[in-house]
Structures are given as structure tokens and as C-alpha cells.
Design a protein around this motif. Structure first.
Motif, PDB file in Angstrom:
ATOM      1  N   PHE A  15       0.831  -1.198   0.000  1.00 52.54           N
ATOM      2  CA  PHE A  15       0.000   0.000   0.000  1.00 52.54           C
ATOM      3  C   PHE A  15       0.871   1.257   0.000  1.00 52.54           C
ATOM      4  CE2 PHE A  15      -2.819   3.080   2.244  1.00 52.54           C
ATOM      5  CZ  PHE A  15      -3.912   3.036   1.390  1.00 52.54           C
ATOM      6  N   GLU A  16       1.893   1.283   0.840  1.00 52.27           N
ATOM      7  CA  GLU A  16       2.795   2.436   0.888  1.00 52.27           C
ATOM      8  C   GLU A  16       3.588   2.572  -0.401  1.00 52.27           C
ATOM      9  OE1 GLU A  16       3.029   4.738   3.139  1.00 52.27           O
ATOM     10  OE2 GLU A  16       1.652   3.869   4.618  1.00 52.27           O
ATOM     11  N   ARG A  17       4.005   1.448  -0.979  1.00 57.68           N
ATOM     12  CA  ARG A  17       4.779   1.494  -2.216  1.00 57.68           C
ATOM     13  C   ARG A  17       3.941   2.015  -3.378  1.00 57.68           C
ATOM     14  NH1 ARG A  17       6.625  -3.281  -2.129  1.00 57.68           N
ATOM     15  NH2 ARG A  17       5.583  -4.343  -3.856  1.00 57.68           N
ATOM     16  N   ASN A  18       2.634   1.743  -3.346  1.00 59.41           N
ATOM     17  CA  ASN A  18       1.768   2.277  -4.395  1.00 59.41           C
ATOM     18  C   ASN A  18       1.822   3.799  -4.443  1.00 59.41           C
ATOM     19  OD1 ASN A  18       0.925  -0.261  -5.205  1.00 59.41           O
ATOM     20  ND2 ASN A  18      -0.971  -0.210  -4.030  1.00 59.41           N
ATOM     21  N   PHE A  19       1.905   4.431  -3.279  1.00 61.03           N
ATOM     22  CA  PHE A  19       2.018   5.893  -3.221  1.00 61.03           C
ATOM     23  C   PHE A  19       3.409   6.359  -3.614  1.00 61.03           C
ATOM     24  CE2 PHE A  19      -1.734   5.195  -0.663  1.00 61.03           C
ATOM     25  CZ  PHE A  19      -2.534   6.292  -0.948  1.00 61.03           C
ATOM     26  N   ALA A  20       4.417   5.627  -3.168  1.00 61.78           N
ATOM     27  CA  ALA A  20       5.798   6.060  -3.402  1.00 61.78           C
ATOM     28  C   ALA A  20       6.261   5.826  -4.834  1.00 61.78           C
ATOM     29  CB  ALA A  20       6.739   5.325  -2.433  1.00 61.78           C
ATOM     30  N   GLU A  21       5.767   4.739  -5.467  1.00 64.02           N
ATOM     31  CA  GLU A  21       6.329   4.332  -6.749  1.00 64.02           C
ATOM     32  C   GLU A  21       5.317   4.253  -7.896  1.00 64.02           C
ATOM     33  OE1 GLU A  21       8.299   0.617  -6.141  1.00 64.02           O
ATOM     34  OE2 GLU A  21       9.570   1.394  -4.501  1.00 64.02           O
ATOM     35  N   ARG A  22       4.025   4.178  -7.577  1.00 65.45           N
ATOM     36  CA  ARG A  22       3.040   3.893  -8.623  1.00 65.45           C
ATOM     37  C   ARG A  22       2.027   5.016  -8.827  1.00 65.45           C
ATOM     38  NH1 ARG A  22       2.607  -2.205  -6.417  1.00 65.45           N
ATOM     39  NH2 ARG A  22       4.075  -3.200  -7.867  1.00 65.45           N
ATOM     40  N   GLY A  23       2.302   6.170  -8.279  1.00 65.00           N
ATOM     41  CA  GLY A  23       1.467   7.326  -8.561  1.00 65.00           C
ATOM     42  C   GLY A  23       0.114   7.337  -7.881  1.00 65.00           C
ATOM     43  N   PRO A 364      -1.265  -4.325 -10.754  1.00 66.83           N
ATOM     44  CA  PRO A 364      -0.342  -4.677  -9.672  1.00 66.83           C
ATOM     45  C   PRO A 364      -0.641  -3.984  -8.347  1.00 66.83           C
ATOM     46  CG  PRO A 364       0.740  -3.307 -11.348  1.00 66.83           C
ATOM     47  CD  PRO A 364      -0.563  -3.736 -11.912  1.00 66.83           C
ATOM     48  N   LYS A 365      -1.281  -2.811  -8.363  1.00 66.10           N
ATOM     49  CA  LYS A 365      -1.533  -2.111  -7.096  1.00 66.10           C
ATOM     50  C   LYS A 365      -2.393  -2.947  -6.159  1.00 66.10           C
ATOM     51  CE  LYS A 365      -2.948   1.949  -8.741  1.00 66.10           C
ATOM     52  NZ  LYS A 365      -3.367   3.390  -8.718  1.00 66.10           N
ATOM     53  N   SER A 366      -3.372  -3.650  -6.705  1.00 67.53           N
ATOM     54  CA  SER A 366      -4.194  -4.521  -5.857  1.00 67.53           C
ATOM     55  C   SER A 366      -3.692  -5.961  -5.850  1.00 67.53           C
ATOM     56  CB  SER A 366      -5.654  -4.494  -6.321  1.00 67.53           C
ATOM     57  OG  SER A 366      -5.788  -4.998  -7.637  1.00 67.53           O
ATOM     58  N   LEU A 367      -3.151  -6.437  -6.963  1.00 68.82           N
ATOM     59  CA  LEU A 367      -2.770  -7.849  -7.050  1.00 68.82           C
ATOM     60  C   LEU A 367      -1.635  -8.207  -6.102  1.00 68.82           C
ATOM     61  CD1 LEU A 367      -3.068  -8.600 -10.869  1.00 68.82           C
ATOM     62  CD2 LEU A 367      -4.703  -9.046  -9.036  1.00 68.82           C
ATOM     63  N   GLU A 368      -0.713  -7.271  -5.864  1.00 68.64           N
ATOM     64  CA  GLU A 368       0.356  -7.574  -4.902  1.00 68.64           C
ATOM     65  C   GLU A 368      -0.181  -7.688  -3.489  1.00 68.64           C
ATOM     66  OE1 GLU A 368       3.992  -5.452  -4.923  1.00 68.64           O
ATOM     67  OE2 GLU A 368       4.314  -5.671  -7.075  1.00 68.64           O
ATOM     68  N   MET A 369      -1.219  -6.909  -3.162  1.00 71.57           N
ATOM     69  CA  MET A 369      -1.822  -7.030  -1.846  1.00 71.57           C
ATOM     70  C   MET A 369      -2.578  -8.352  -1.713  1.00 71.57           C
ATOM     71  SD  MET A 369      -3.079  -3.167  -0.837  1.00 71.57           S
ATOM     72  CE  MET A 369      -3.529  -2.552  -2.465  1.00 71.57           C
ATOM     73  N   ILE A 370      -3.259  -8.739  -2.775  1.00 76.47           N
ATOM     74  CA  ILE A 370      -3.987 -10.012  -2.765  1.00 76.47           C
ATOM     75  C   ILE A 370      -3.013 -11.177  -2.626  1.00 76.47           C
ATOM     76  CG2 ILE A 370      -5.397 -11.560  -4.182  1.00 76.47           C
ATOM     77  CD1 ILE A 370      -6.737  -8.978  -5.298  1.00 76.47           C
ATOM     78  N   ALA A 371      -1.876 -11.087  -3.306  1.00 79.59           N
ATOM     79  CA  ALA A 371      -0.862 -12.148  -3.183  1.00 79.59           C
ATOM     80  C   ALA A 371      -0.388 -12.289  -1.733  1.00 79.59           C
ATOM     81  CB  ALA A 371       0.318 -11.841  -4.108  1.00 79.59           C
ATOM     82  N   ALA A 372      -0.313 -11.173  -1.026  1.00 74.79           N
ATOM     83  CA  ALA A 372       0.112 -11.217   0.371  1.00 74.79           C
ATOM     84  C   ALA A 372      -0.906 -11.932   1.253  1.00 74.79           C
ATOM     85  CB  ALA A 372       0.331  -9.800   0.895  1.00 74.79           C
TER      86      ALA A 372
END
Length: 373
Positions: A15-23, A364-372
Motif C-alpha cells: 500500500f505504501e509502495r503504491n504511493f511512493a512508486e506507482r502514482g 499490480p496495485k491490488s494484485l500484490e496485496m492479494i498475493a500477500a
């Protein structure tokens, strides 16, 4: 309540990386397990002026993530009227043109009404229903399926009105949203306008342009293009930021709500919160069709109104939009909103945001969280 586990910590990291790296501009994530919310994250801004802070109570239009809640309403009304998904649509809707189509085929995008030849506005319910009733199916029953991105809501709305005498949005509020305390609306009242964040469109990159879907979508006259163009209206993201869109109560694409509300709905849809009968829960989670999707141009798998990950010939998932569990289901929304439930683990998840991606399936913004998870 937030429970600290390795999975929750990983979701926070993504979630934090989405703000830092994915706009990411503003976003919320909600995770529930066995009837309790175990994680709620909310961060960012409701618009680019950064005057309104995004909170857990911020709502946003979620496009096709509306289809799950809307589908559950029709299933509920079918059961209450002594019907099942195996009954013919014409038992409820006399003028439905595909006389042999069942509700299960209608709700799993098999009935061939992904697009309309007759022009009609999404704001003119009567005109759209008339166009459906005059439409020849784009393919015969039994010859596969194709996602109905915009017509689907009207295909639900008509039977709901026939069975209940009310709009789908009204039944949703009375029977599900109010009893469960869900801040999710199919037809937003003016009192809630101030809580809605502004959506911003995504940008197309080269990989998007090269995909089979976008090649079809960008070519005039294709069925894919027609499907996303009819009924007319609300094609541009900026149009979805207007009160007329929020109030239109469109069951295919007009839902407005919070991540917490969507995730809690999926707790009900997997039977962890009391709301739906045993039969409705079975209809929600039972696969109906799988194969190459004529509209999305990729394999898809549907229950009655909900998506599941398609499987290969050996029973393994071809992708993981709904995590690792074979029985998990849900529905994404254009641009990135996503929600799901897993009957086996008792977990549900929802993610909403206002900086969209250019995609019809989750990114990827949601799929990486779902993978977790």
C-alpha cells in the motif's frame, strides 16, 4: 481493528509502495476475516488540489465492482419468488428476445447481448430496455460467452423491477446495505455528495496498445468497441465525477462506496455475515461458464454475476486476480477498484482508489496485496 500478522504487514508495505512508486493519489484497503475487519488503510487525497484528505469514509465510483452487489440482489429476489437461476428469463421478462436463455446464462454473460445496435442513453431506462427487446443476440446460446460491460446492469434491472416493483438500487438499500450498515450506494443521495473523491484517468502505455483487447477496442466496428460504447453516455472519466452519474443508479457501473463497505459485502457473500440464504450463497459461488471471452479477449470464468480465476486443463489457475484459493470470487472495476471473497478461508478484500490505471482487469496495485493474503 488492525491485526498485526506477516500478511497484514506485507499489505501495508505494498500500500505504501503504491504511493511512493506507482502514482497513487488517494486509496483505501479493507480486509475482513470471519465477520471482523482486521485491516483498514486509508491515505492520500480526494483530488489533486490536496485540499481534502482521503479517509476510511471517503467514497469513490467503482465502475464494474458494482456488478457483484447488484447480482446478489437479483439472486435474492429469484429465490423469494420461487425461481432459480435455471429458470428462463422470459418467466419474468416476457419480451426478453432470447426465449431459451436462463437466468444463469444471462448472469454469466452467455446470452449474447453484450452490445446494442439501437442507440439509447444510459440515462434513459425505457429506451435501453426497448433496444434490448429489439436486439438479436450477437451469438447463439451454447456458443461461449462475452463480458457485458454496460448492458449487464439493465439485464439485471428489468427482472428486479418485475419481481419487486422497485429499482435495484432501492432493494439494495433496503435489503442489504442498510441492514449491514454498508456505505455503498447504487444511486447516491445528495446528502453524500461531499464524501466522493475525484477520479483521474489512467495513461496508456505501449503494452496496452499491443494487447488483443485494446487492438479490438481501438478498431471501429468491432464487437468489443460496440460493447463498451452501448448504451451511450458516461464514457469519459470526467463524466463519472458528476452528480448525474452518481444518482443514475446503474447496476453495471454506477456504484459509489467505501472499501470497508465492499469488503463487508463480500463477508456476507461468503456466508461469514448473515444476509443471504444457503441457496443464494451457492448460486453466488458456483461456476457457470469458462472459456475465451469474446469481449475481454482472454479466458474468463463466471458464476451468476461474479468472476473467478480461469483454470487450465489440470485445474490450476491461469491467473491470480482472486488469490490462490480455487473457490475465491469477486469483481473488479475499470481502472483498478477490486473486491473479492474466499469462502474457504473466510477472508474478504476490497481496494478503491481515485488515480485509475488503464485496464479492465486488476493491476499490480491490488494484485500484490492479494498475493500477500
Amino acid at each position: 481493528m488492525t491485526v498485526s500478522t506477516p500478511q497484514v504487514d506485507k499489505i501495508k508495505e505494498v500500500f505504501e509502495r503504491n504511493f511512493a512508486e506507482r502514482g497513487e493519489l488517494g486509496a483505501s484497503v479493507s480486509v475482513w476475516k470471519d465477520g471482523e475487519e482486521i485491516l483498514n488503510l486509508a491515505q492520500g487525497w480526494c483530488d489533486r488540489t490536496k485540499q481534502r484528505e482521503w479517509t476510511a469514509d471517503t467514497m469513490v465510483p467503482v465502475y464494474s465492482a458494482t456488478k457483484g452487489p447488484a447480482s446478489a440482489i437479483l439472486l435474492m429476489l429469484l429465490e423469494e419468488n420461487g425461481l432459480t437461476p435455471q429458470d428462463l428469463v422470459v418467466r419474468v421478462w416476457d419480451e426478453f428476445p432470447n426465449k431459451n436463455a436462463t437466468f444463469a446464462e444471462l448472469m454469466s454473460h452467455q446470452s449474447g447481448f453484450a452490445a446494442l445496435d439501437k442507440k439509447a442513453s444510459v440515462f434513459d431506462y425505457g429506451a435501453v430496455i426497448e433496444a434490448v427487446e429489439q436486439q438479436a443476440p450477437y451469438w447463439p446460446l451454447g456458443d461461449g460467452h462475452g463480458y457485458h460491460p454496460r448492458t449487464y446492469g439493465f439485464l439485471l434491472e428489468k427482472p428486479v423491477r418485475e419481481l419487486s416493483g422497485k429499482t435495484l438500487g432501492e432493494v439494495w438499500r433496503e435489503r442489504v446495505a442498510e441492514p449491514l450498515g454498508l456505505d455503498f450506494w447504487i444511486g447516491l443521495p445528495e446528502s453524500e455528495f461531499g464524501r466522493v473523491a475525484t477520479l483521474y484517468p489512467g495513461k496508456m502505455d505501449k503494452s496496452d496498445l499491443e494487447s488483443g483487447f485494446y487492438k479490438e477496442f481501438n478498431q471501429e466496428g468491432t464487437l468489443v468497441r460496440k460493447a463498451f460504447g452501448s448504451p451511450r453516455g458516461l464514457h469519459a472519466v470526467q463524466e463519472m465525477n458528476k452528480k448525474e452519474a452518481w444518482q443514475a443508479a446503474l447496476p453495471a457501473m454506477g456504484g459509489v462506496g467505501t472499501a470497508r463497505a465492499l469488503a463487508k459485502f463480500y463477508q456476507a457473500a461468503i456466508g461469514r455475515i448473515e444476509c443471504f440464504s444457503h441457496d443464494v450463497l451457492e448460486w453466488i459461488k458456483t461456476p457457470v461458464i469458462q472459456g475465451e471471452d469474446r469481449i475481454l479477449c482472454t479466458p474468463t470464468r463466471f458464476t451468476c454475476g461474479f468472476q473467478m480465476d480461469p483454470l487450465d486443463d489440470y485445474g490450476s489457475k491461469l491467473r491470480h486476480n482472486y488469490g490462490a484459493a480455487l473457490g475465491a470470487f469477486g469483481h473488479p472495476g475499470a481502472g483498478g477498484s477490486h473486491a473479492l471473497g474466499d469462502p474457504e478461508s473466510g477472508v474478504s478484500f476490497a481496494y478503491i482508489m481515485n488515480q485509475m490505471e488503464l485496464a479492465v482487469l486488476p493491476g499490480p496495485k491490488s494484485l500484490e496485496m492479494i498475493a500477500a493474503l
